[in-house]
Design a protein around this motif. Sequence first.
Motif, PDB file in Angstrom:
ATOM      1  N   GLU A  73       0.830  -1.199   0.000  1.00 22.59           N
ATOM      2  CA  GLU A  73       0.000   0.000   0.000  1.00 22.59           C
ATOM      3  C   GLU A  73       0.871   1.258   0.000  1.00 22.59           C
ATOM      4  OE1 GLU A  73      -2.901   1.774   3.328  1.00 22.59           O
ATOM      5  OE2 GLU A  73      -3.577  -0.136   2.513  1.00 22.59           O
ATOM      6  N   LEU A  74       2.019   1.164   0.633  1.00 17.95           N
ATOM      7  CA  LEU A  74       2.940   2.291   0.716  1.00 17.95           C
ATOM      8  C   LEU A  74       3.315   2.814  -0.660  1.00 17.95           C
ATOM      9  CD1 LEU A  74       5.059   3.884   2.624  1.00 17.95           C
ATOM     10  CD2 LEU A  74       6.662   2.205   1.778  1.00 17.95           C
ATOM     11  N   PHE A  75       3.535   1.906  -1.606  1.00 22.33           N
ATOM     12  CA  PHE A  75       4.020   2.291  -2.920  1.00 22.33           C
ATOM     13  C   PHE A  75       2.889   2.645  -3.878  1.00 22.33           C
ATOM     14  CE2 PHE A  75       7.027  -0.661  -0.958  1.00 22.33           C
ATOM     15  CZ  PHE A  75       8.129   0.174  -0.874  1.00 22.33           C
ATOM     16  N   LEU A  76       1.638   2.462  -3.435  1.00 19.96           N
ATOM     17  CA  LEU A  76       0.500   2.824  -4.261  1.00 19.96           C
ATOM     18  C   LEU A  76      -0.161   4.113  -3.795  1.00 19.96           C
ATOM     19  CD1 LEU A  76      -1.142  -0.705  -4.643  1.00 19.96           C
ATOM     20  CD2 LEU A  76       0.223   0.529  -6.335  1.00 19.96           C
ATOM     21  N   ASN A  77       0.319   4.677  -2.700  1.00 18.64           N
ATOM     22  CA  ASN A  77      -0.262   5.897  -2.152  1.00 18.64           C
ATOM     23  C   ASN A  77       0.856   6.897  -1.851  1.00 18.64           C
ATOM     24  OD1 ASN A  77      -1.640   7.888  -0.682  1.00 18.64           O
ATOM     25  ND2 ASN A  77      -3.087   6.395   0.142  1.00 18.64           N
ATOM     26  N   THR A  78       0.872   7.997  -2.591  1.00 17.04           N
ATOM     27  CA  THR A  78       1.953   8.977  -2.447  1.00 17.04           C
ATOM     28  C   THR A  78       1.928   9.680  -1.092  1.00 17.04           C
ATOM     29  OG1 THR A  78       0.585  10.661  -3.549  1.00 17.04           O
ATOM     30  CG2 THR A  78       2.106   9.394  -4.929  1.00 17.04           C
ATOM     31  N   PHE A  79       0.838   9.521  -0.323  1.00 20.54           N
ATOM     32  CA  PHE A  79       0.789  10.071   1.026  1.00 20.54           C
ATOM     33  C   PHE A  79       1.982   9.590   1.843  1.00 20.54           C
ATOM     34  CE2 PHE A  79      -0.291   9.012   5.438  1.00 20.54           C
ATOM     35  CZ  PHE A  79      -0.587  10.259   5.955  1.00 20.54           C
ATOM     36  N   PHE A  80       2.238   8.276   1.792  1.00 25.55           N
ATOM     37  CA  PHE A  80       3.320   7.705   2.594  1.00 25.55           C
ATOM     38  C   PHE A  80       4.693   8.154   2.102  1.00 25.55           C
ATOM     39  CE2 PHE A  80      -0.165   4.632   3.264  1.00 25.55           C
ATOM     40  CZ  PHE A  80      -0.264   4.744   4.635  1.00 25.55           C
ATOM     41  N   MET A  81       4.833   8.329   0.804  1.00 30.45           N
ATOM     42  CA  MET A  81       6.118   8.770   0.272  1.00 30.45           C
ATOM     43  C   MET A  81       6.439  10.194   0.733  1.00 30.45           C
ATOM     44  SD  MET A  81       6.702   5.968  -1.050  1.00 30.45           S
ATOM     45  CE  MET A  81       8.348   6.339  -1.644  1.00 30.45           C
ATOM     46  N   ASP A 218     -26.037   2.825   5.530  1.00 29.63           N
ATOM     47  CA  ASP A 218     -25.867   2.378   4.148  1.00 29.63           C
ATOM     48  C   ASP A 218     -25.179   3.426   3.283  1.00 29.63           C
ATOM     49  OD1 ASP A 218     -28.118   4.028   4.346  1.00 29.63           O
ATOM     50  OD2 ASP A 218     -29.084   3.113   2.585  1.00 29.63           O
ATOM     51  N   TRP A 219     -24.933   4.603   3.840  1.00 32.02           N
ATOM     52  CA  TRP A 219     -24.185   5.631   3.122  1.00 32.02           C
ATOM     53  C   TRP A 219     -22.729   5.700   3.599  1.00 32.02           C
ATOM     54  CZ3 TRP A 219     -28.224  10.246   3.042  1.00 32.02           C
ATOM     55  CH2 TRP A 219     -29.223   9.936   2.114  1.00 32.02           C
ATOM     56  N   ILE A 220     -22.301   4.713   4.378  1.00 33.58           N
ATOM     57  CA  ILE A 220     -20.905   4.612   4.799  1.00 33.58           C
ATOM     58  C   ILE A 220     -20.324   3.311   4.260  1.00 33.58           C
ATOM     59  CG2 ILE A 220     -19.309   4.450   6.749  1.00 33.58           C
ATOM     60  CD1 ILE A 220     -21.303   6.035   8.418  1.00 33.58           C
ATOM     61  N   VAL A 221     -19.248   3.407   3.493  1.00 35.91           N
ATOM     62  CA  VAL A 221     -18.600   2.237   2.896  1.00 35.91           C
ATOM     63  C   VAL A 221     -17.156   2.180   3.372  1.00 35.91           C
ATOM     64  CG1 VAL A 221     -17.876   1.127   0.750  1.00 35.91           C
ATOM     65  CG2 VAL A 221     -20.071   2.304   0.860  1.00 35.91           C
ATOM     66  N   GLU A 222     -16.716   1.002   3.819  1.00 42.56           N
ATOM     67  CA  GLU A 222     -15.354   0.816   4.314  1.00 42.56           C
ATOM     68  C   GLU A 222     -14.500   0.123   3.255  1.00 42.56           C
ATOM     69  OE1 GLU A 222     -13.073  -1.951   7.599  1.00 42.56           O
ATOM     70  OE2 GLU A 222     -15.052  -1.164   8.124  1.00 42.56           O
ATOM     71  N   GLY A 223     -13.228   0.514   3.166  1.00 48.10           N
ATOM     72  CA  GLY A 223     -12.303  -0.136   2.237  1.00 48.10           C
ATOM     73  C   GLY A 223     -10.859   0.104   2.649  1.00 48.10           C
ATOM     74  N   GLU A 224      -9.944  -0.114   1.724  1.00 42.93           N
ATOM     75  CA  GLU A 224      -8.523   0.157   1.951  1.00 42.93           C
ATOM     76  C   GLU A 224      -8.163   1.516   1.368  1.00 42.93           C
ATOM     77  OE1 GLU A 224      -6.576  -1.835   3.681  1.00 42.93           O
ATOM     78  OE2 GLU A 224      -8.104  -3.377   3.921  1.00 42.93           O
ATOM     79  N   PHE A 225      -6.944   1.987   1.631  1.00 46.91           N
ATOM     80  CA  PHE A 225      -6.489   3.259   1.083  1.00 46.91           C
ATOM     81  C   PHE A 225      -5.932   3.046  -0.327  1.00 46.91           C
ATOM     82  CE2 PHE A 225      -6.671   4.107   5.581  1.00 46.91           C
ATOM     83  CZ  PHE A 225      -7.085   5.435   5.653  1.00 46.91           C
ATOM     84  N   LEU A 226      -6.790   2.536  -1.202  1.00 48.80           N
ATOM     85  CA  LEU A 226      -6.391   2.186  -2.559  1.00 48.80           C
ATOM     86  C   LEU A 226      -7.444   2.658  -3.554  1.00 48.80           C
ATOM     87  CD1 LEU A 226      -5.287  -1.510  -1.866  1.00 48.80           C
ATOM     88  CD2 LEU A 226      -3.764   0.454  -2.180  1.00 48.80           C
ATOM     89  N   VAL A 249     -14.570  11.573   1.335  1.00 50.75           N
ATOM     90  CA  VAL A 249     -13.751  10.395   1.041  1.00 50.75           C
ATOM     91  C   VAL A 249     -12.471  10.464   1.864  1.00 50.75           C
ATOM     92  CG1 VAL A 249     -12.661   9.021  -0.772  1.00 50.75           C
ATOM     93  CG2 VAL A 249     -14.697  10.375  -1.287  1.00 50.75           C
ATOM     94  N   VAL A 250     -12.100   9.355   2.482  1.00 52.74           N
ATOM     95  CA  VAL A 250     -11.042   9.321   3.477  1.00 52.74           C
ATOM     96  C   VAL A 250      -9.658   9.644   2.926  1.00 52.74           C
ATOM     97  CG1 VAL A 250     -10.453   6.873   3.254  1.00 52.74           C
ATOM     98  CG2 VAL A 250     -10.281   7.991   5.503  1.00 52.74           C
ATOM     99  N   ASP A 251      -9.458   9.554   1.601  1.00 51.17           N
ATOM    100  CA  ASP A 251      -8.108   9.695   1.047  1.00 51.17           C
ATOM    101  C   ASP A 251      -8.198  10.032  -0.445  1.00 51.17           C
ATOM    102  OD1 ASP A 251      -5.039   8.755   1.525  1.00 51.17           O
ATOM    103  OD2 ASP A 251      -5.721   8.085  -0.441  1.00 51.17           O
ATOM    104  N   ASP A 252      -7.277  10.876  -0.932  1.00 47.42           N
ATOM    105  CA  ASP A 252      -7.288  11.281  -2.343  1.00 47.42           C
ATOM    106  C   ASP A 252      -7.165  10.096  -3.294  1.00 47.42           C
ATOM    107  OD1 ASP A 252      -7.490  13.970  -1.685  1.00 47.42           O
ATOM    108  OD2 ASP A 252      -5.329  14.306  -1.712  1.00 47.42           O
TER     109      ASP A 252
END
Length: 346
Positions: A73-81, A218-226, A249-252
């Motif tokens: 996930e680190l390499f797919l999300n520039t937040f961590f970089m 039902d208007w809240i959906v959980e997922g990964e930062f991907l 949305v939790v993340d760009d």
Amino acid sequence: MSVTIKDVAKRAGVSPSTVSRVLSNHPRISHATSEKVREIMEEMGYHPNMMAKSLVSKTTKSLGVILPKPAEELFLNTFFMELIRGIVTQANRSGYDVVLTSGASEKEEVDAVSRLVFGGRIDGAILLYSRQNDPVVDFLSDKEFPTVLIGRSEQHANVLSVDTNNIEAAADATRHLIQLGHRRIGFVSGPSELVVSLDRISGYRQALQEAGLPLRDDWIVEGEFLQESGYRAMSFFMNLPERPTALVVVDDIVSFGILRGLHELGYKVPDDISIVSFNNIALAELSTPPLSSIDIGIYHLGYTASQALIQAIRGDDHALLSQRHIVPHRLIVRESSMFSPPHTES
């Protein structure tokens, strides 16, 4: 024959102890002397024996950075970089190196961190995430090992932390959509075991309650930062009998997946649905349309975490050591949330 400290000292016209102080960034060595000695070291090809130095000083001059699980996930999300860029910049300026580690499971994470700690390979640790009931934080806290958490710990108030006020940031994002006239606002979350996800959902709910708007599970959906999580979330929302007209949305990166899904389904942003996201990464303003996003100061988070950890290692008496440090956030409004709700709004 390798170049020694004595060789460098002789060429520079200073004592060997002065060269040693230059290497350890001693504050009593003048800038001019330090520059002169370092230039000569470079000319002569001198490289200090850091292992021998650490045996004498009982420090490694290295910081451990624990990456999130799963590490890909680190390499797919520039937040961590960007976070790591802030950590490395401050570490290097203070004469520290950075060691990265991770694990595919909680046990592997604890094993990896314990090897660094018991092996004397790092002086302190930075965690790039905050989870509920995290065994890594439990281990580091139990050992009283210098640690900084990017986020906050619900179980360990004694652990230093650098964070965004994610509850207020999510409330600000939701209020922005409410002010535009939206009454049906959904939320796309990250994993529920992450404190940042829980805090942002809490802020979203708080803003809805303030406005007297319904809280619908039902208007809240959980997922990964991907991206893929956003893409799947969009399919879910568009199949609801009554769907939201706006999303927080939790993340760009997740938002990019939502934009892709909407485009494939023939919907337009913000005409059919408005979006406000988090982190304000560089690509947010280059997306189509440009994303409204909460800027949480990613680089500053990493830089401040590194600074706080080094101060803790050195035993500096500084305000950062006695409190949870909050980096300010701000809403950047762009085209993804510039219009009122579509005419179908009831």
